[in-house]
Design a protein around this motif. Structure first.
Motif, mmCIF file in Angstrom:
data_model
loop_
_atom_site.group_PDB
_atom_site.id
_atom_site.type_symbol
_atom_site.label_atom_id
_atom_site.label_comp_id
_atom_site.label_asym_id
_atom_site.label_seq_id
_atom_site.Cartn_x
_atom_site.Cartn_y
_atom_site.Cartn_z
ATOM 1 N N VAL A 148 16.743 44.724 9.140
ATOM 2 C CA VAL A 148 17.806 45.420 9.280
ATOM 3 C C VAL A 148 17.630 46.773 8.675
ATOM 4 O O VAL A 148 17.410 46.957 7.614
ATOM 5 C CB VAL A 148 19.070 44.689 8.943
ATOM 6 N N VAL A 149 18.341 47.727 9.462
ATOM 7 C CA VAL A 149 18.260 49.332 8.920
ATOM 8 C C VAL A 149 19.807 49.794 9.128
ATOM 9 O O VAL A 149 20.226 49.607 10.518
ATOM 10 C CB VAL A 149 17.267 50.000 9.701
ATOM 11 N N GLY A 150 20.267 50.184 8.185
ATOM 12 C CA GLY A 150 21.703 50.703 8.275
ATOM 13 C C GLY A 150 21.887 52.236 7.954
ATOM 14 O O GLY A 150 21.578 52.668 6.832
ATOM 15 N N ALA A 180 20.439 34.556 10.106
ATOM 16 C CA ALA A 180 20.360 35.094 8.776
ATOM 17 C C ALA A 180 18.994 34.714 8.205
ATOM 18 O O ALA A 180 18.381 35.296 7.086
ATOM 19 C CB ALA A 180 21.505 34.897 7.966
ATOM 20 N N ARG A 181 18.612 33.414 8.325
ATOM 21 C CA ARG A 181 17.431 32.914 7.602
ATOM 22 C C ARG A 181 16.034 33.707 7.951
ATOM 23 O O ARG A 181 15.189 33.457 7.336
ATOM 24 C CB ARG A 181 17.376 31.356 7.857
ATOM 25 N N LEU A 182 16.188 34.377 9.112
ATOM 26 C CA LEU A 182 15.204 35.317 9.811
ATOM 27 C C LEU A 182 15.006 36.448 8.883
ATOM 28 O O LEU A 182 13.996 37.262 9.379
ATOM 29 C CB LEU A 182 15.199 35.354 11.271
ATOM 30 N N VAL A 183 15.986 36.922 8.278
ATOM 31 C CA VAL A 183 15.989 38.345 7.874
ATOM 32 C C VAL A 183 15.276 38.474 6.561
ATOM 33 O O VAL A 183 15.122 37.706 5.735
ATOM 34 C CB VAL A 183 17.326 38.823 7.245
ATOM 35 N N LEU A 184 14.222 39.328 6.987
ATOM 36 C CA LEU A 184 13.003 39.487 5.851
ATOM 37 C C LEU A 184 13.511 40.618 4.849
ATOM 38 O O LEU A 184 13.301 40.543 3.662
ATOM 39 C CB LEU A 184 11.741 40.022 6.504
ATOM 40 N N THR A 185 14.185 41.743 5.276
ATOM 41 C CA THR A 185 14.275 42.870 4.271
ATOM 42 C C THR A 185 15.449 43.786 5.139
ATOM 43 O O THR A 185 15.695 43.755 6.271
ATOM 44 C CB THR A 185 12.981 43.719 4.229
ATOM 45 N N LYS A 221 20.021 39.333 -1.700
ATOM 46 C CA LYS A 221 19.064 38.496 -1.928
ATOM 47 C C LYS A 221 17.653 38.919 -1.320
ATOM 48 O O LYS A 221 16.604 38.360 -1.510
ATOM 49 C CB LYS A 221 19.310 36.949 -1.107
ATOM 50 N N LYS A 222 17.542 39.730 -0.375
ATOM 51 C CA LYS A 222 16.361 40.084 0.214
ATOM 52 C C LYS A 222 15.945 41.620 -0.252
ATOM 53 O O LYS A 222 16.694 42.322 -0.648
ATOM 54 C CB LYS A 222 16.487 40.089 1.655
ATOM 55 N N PRO A 223 14.660 41.870 -0.120
ATOM 56 C CA PRO A 223 14.130 43.132 -0.477
ATOM 57 C C PRO A 223 14.906 44.356 0.340
ATOM 58 O O PRO A 223 15.241 44.118 1.167
ATOM 59 C CB PRO A 223 12.564 42.976 -0.152
ATOM 60 N N LEU A 224 14.987 45.403 -0.723
ATOM 61 C CA LEU A 224 15.721 46.606 0.195
ATOM 62 C C LEU A 224 15.359 47.934 -0.132
ATOM 63 O O LEU A 224 14.681 47.978 -1.358
ATOM 64 C CB LEU A 224 17.142 46.409 -0.722
ATOM 65 N N LEU A 225 15.090 48.694 0.574
ATOM 66 C CA LEU A 225 14.441 49.977 0.455
ATOM 67 C C LEU A 225 16.014 50.926 0.708
ATOM 68 O O LEU A 225 16.627 50.784 1.685
ATOM 69 C CB LEU A 225 13.607 50.653 1.547
ATOM 70 N N MET A 226 16.299 51.814 -0.402
ATOM 71 C CA MET A 226 17.311 52.669 -0.085
ATOM 72 C C MET A 226 16.794 54.069 0.013
ATOM 73 O O MET A 226 16.103 54.526 -0.928
ATOM 74 C CB MET A 226 18.137 52.845 -1.396
ATOM 75 N N ILE A 227 17.252 54.943 0.975
ATOM 76 C CA ILE A 227 16.938 56.583 0.810
ATOM 77 C C ILE A 227 18.322 57.171 0.982
ATOM 78 O O ILE A 227 19.187 56.893 1.556
ATOM 79 C CB ILE A 227 16.344 56.690 2.503
ATOM 80 N N ALA A 228 18.367 58.034 -0.111
ATOM 81 C CA ALA A 228 19.577 58.448 -0.515
ATOM 82 C C ALA A 228 19.252 60.075 -0.762
ATOM 83 O O ALA A 228 18.155 60.437 -0.818
ATOM 84 C CB ALA A 228 20.055 58.012 -1.520
ATOM 85 N N ILE A 229 20.466 61.058 -1.033
ATOM 86 C CA ILE A 229 20.184 62.472 -1.322
ATOM 87 C C ILE A 229 20.855 62.417 -2.615
ATOM 88 O O ILE A 229 21.649 61.929 -3.037
ATOM 89 C CB ILE A 229 21.016 63.144 -0.012
ATOM 90 N N ASP A 230 20.550 63.647 -3.267
ATOM 91 C CA ASP A 230 21.079 63.995 -4.563
ATOM 92 C C ASP A 230 22.641 64.286 -4.404
ATOM 93 O O ASP A 230 22.843 65.023 -3.336
ATOM 94 C CB ASP A 230 20.131 64.938 -5.338
ATOM 95 N N ASN A 231 23.539 63.938 -5.301
ATOM 96 C CA ASN A 231 24.821 64.360 -5.307
ATOM 97 C C ASN A 231 25.361 64.176 -4.105
ATOM 98 O O ASN A 231 26.327 65.056 -3.309
ATOM 99 C CB ASN A 231 25.018 65.997 -5.588
ATOM 100 N N ASP A 232 25.338 63.018 -3.319
ATOM 101 C CA ASP A 232 25.838 62.702 -2.095
ATOM 102 C C ASP A 232 27.473 62.183 -2.321
ATOM 103 O O ASP A 232 27.517 61.213 -3.249
ATOM 104 C CB ASP A 232 25.420 61.603 -1.433
ATOM 105 N N PRO A 233 28.380 62.941 -1.980
ATOM 106 C CA PRO A 233 29.855 62.306 -2.222
ATOM 107 C C PRO A 233 30.298 61.210 -1.423
ATOM 108 O O PRO A 233 31.103 60.434 -1.809
ATOM 109 C CB PRO A 233 30.603 63.601 -1.593
#
Length: 201
Positions: free
Chosen positions: A71-73, A101-106, A124-136
């Motif tokens: 899943v990507v949000g 839900a049991r099929l969700v890997l990351t 509960k699952k591995p997570l990648l976060m992409i963010a920006i500095d000083n994001d209100p």
């Protein structure tokens, strides 16, 4: 999913006008944009959005029978990506309409908005976060306790932070007027693909 009701932001002025009339027009346009966004958010609350999302994913799974789900949000979707990653790992504790839900890997969240620190609790699952500095829209007061929750729960995660970029930069689009944004968007896309491949393949 949003019943033909997308949140379409109004174009921002390229530069602040110098004349009084131009500044008044810019302020009015900015206020209208904020008002329209507030109205859109009022129509798309978590109580309305989550059941729709669960049903949509369920239909996709029924139709295509995937072995795994990632899943990507982006922005508004970041909160729901985290919510999906919180679901029970075993089917005995999963609602019937969420057997998928049991099929969700990351999951991957890109510059999330409307996220609270509590949204990270129970992931509960591995997570990648992409963010920006000083994001209100994703401030440190949310990010720091969120990271602490992930660490406490022994969740495998990675945080990639970009600077000098606007919220929403990673959304696929044509940024011909800004090579910097375009390059960072491509970099974020590569990071997402690498992350997913590392966990799926």
């Amino acid at each position: 999913m949003f019943s033909s009701d997308p949140n379409t932001p109004q174009a921002n002025a390229a530069a602040a006008p110098k004349d009084l009339f131009g500044r008044l027009r810019a302020i009015t346009a900015s206020s209208l944009t904020g008002f329209m966004t507030d109205m859109w958010l009022a129509r798309h609350t978590e109580e309305k959005t989550w059941p729709l999302l669960v049903d949509v994913i369920g239909e996709i799974v029924d139709m295509y029978q995937p072995q795994d789900i990632c899943v990507v949000g982006y922005s508004f979707g970041g909160k729901y990506c985290l919510k999906i990653l919180q679901q029970a790992l075993d089917s005995a504790h999963t609602p019937a309409n969420m057997a998928w839900a049991r099929l969700v890997l990351t999951g991957v969240v890109c510059h999330p908005s409307l996220v609270e620190a509590k949204d990270f609790v129970g992931v509960k699952k591995p997570l990648l976060m992409i963010a920006i500095d000083n994001d209100p829209l994703f401030p440190d007061k949310v990010l720091k306790p969120g990271l602490q929750s992930l660490t406490t729960d022994n969740v495998y995660y990675e945080l990639r932070t970009f600077d000098n970029l606007p919220h929403g930069f990673a959304v696929k689009g044509d940024y011909k007027t800004s090579r910097h944004i375009s390059q960072r968007q491509q970099e974020a896309h590569r990071l997402i693909v690498q992350w997913l491949k590392s966990l799926v393949l």
